[in-house]
Motif scaffolding. Sequence first.
Motif: not given
Length: 255
Positions: A185-189, A223-236
């Motif tokens: 699933h990580i490969v798919f993501l 897991e991908m955030m931990k590896m630095g491959k993804l960044s997440i933002v939530q304004e509110k």
Amino acid sequence: MGIPVKLEVFEGPLDLLLHLIEKNKVDIYDIPIVLITEQYLDYVRQLDTKDMDVMSEFLVMAATLVRIKSKMLLPPEEEEEEEYEDPRQELVERILEYKMYKYASFELKDRQLDAGRMIFKEPSIPEEIRDFKEEVPIEELLSDVTLAKLQGIFNSVMKKQVDKIDPIRSKFGEIEKEEISLEDHIVFLENYARENGTFSFRKILENGKGKTYVIVTFLGILEMMKMGKLSIVQEKIFDDILITYNPTEKERTQA
């Protein structure tokens, strides 16, 4: 003239040892054998009885204590160091067993005293009434029973049996376990994120069904955030979560 000393009466050597342990407030699993032996021998020296059976029991235990005491004072031999066994172990087991039976006897004695306070009333019902059995008029009970009534009773019983069946769960088929590999699933993501760049968390959840898919997707993104491959933002709070793919240096160069 010596001062007369009245000794406590013990039921046997184990009873005396248990008394000394409780009196000195020591750990029964770690008996200070020197102290207990000295106090035990003091009692035996003052013991005045003509019953040789009783006296012999106390003397045998005294000899056992002296043997244990001497064995603990001597350093263990080199061959015995690896398989060392505490000389007090057998004595401790005997005291514990005696203690269990002693307190069990106290409990039985208390129950006997409680039972002695109970009063039971003898049966006083006359024999004529005690042996009386009312006759059931079967013919009168069945006089108005018809086949139609019996059919109605049968239908009522069968309806209750049907009502016990869950109308929803009874239509379920076999429950199949949904298997999703986290690694796959990580490969798919990663492929999905690389193709879309920035996407919403809610949107990617719409690609699958079931709780397992949601959980595995959530774990994969973490897991991908931990590896630095993804960044997440939530304004509110309660807003949709936006996820952005972080390309590698090689991917930036190729772009």
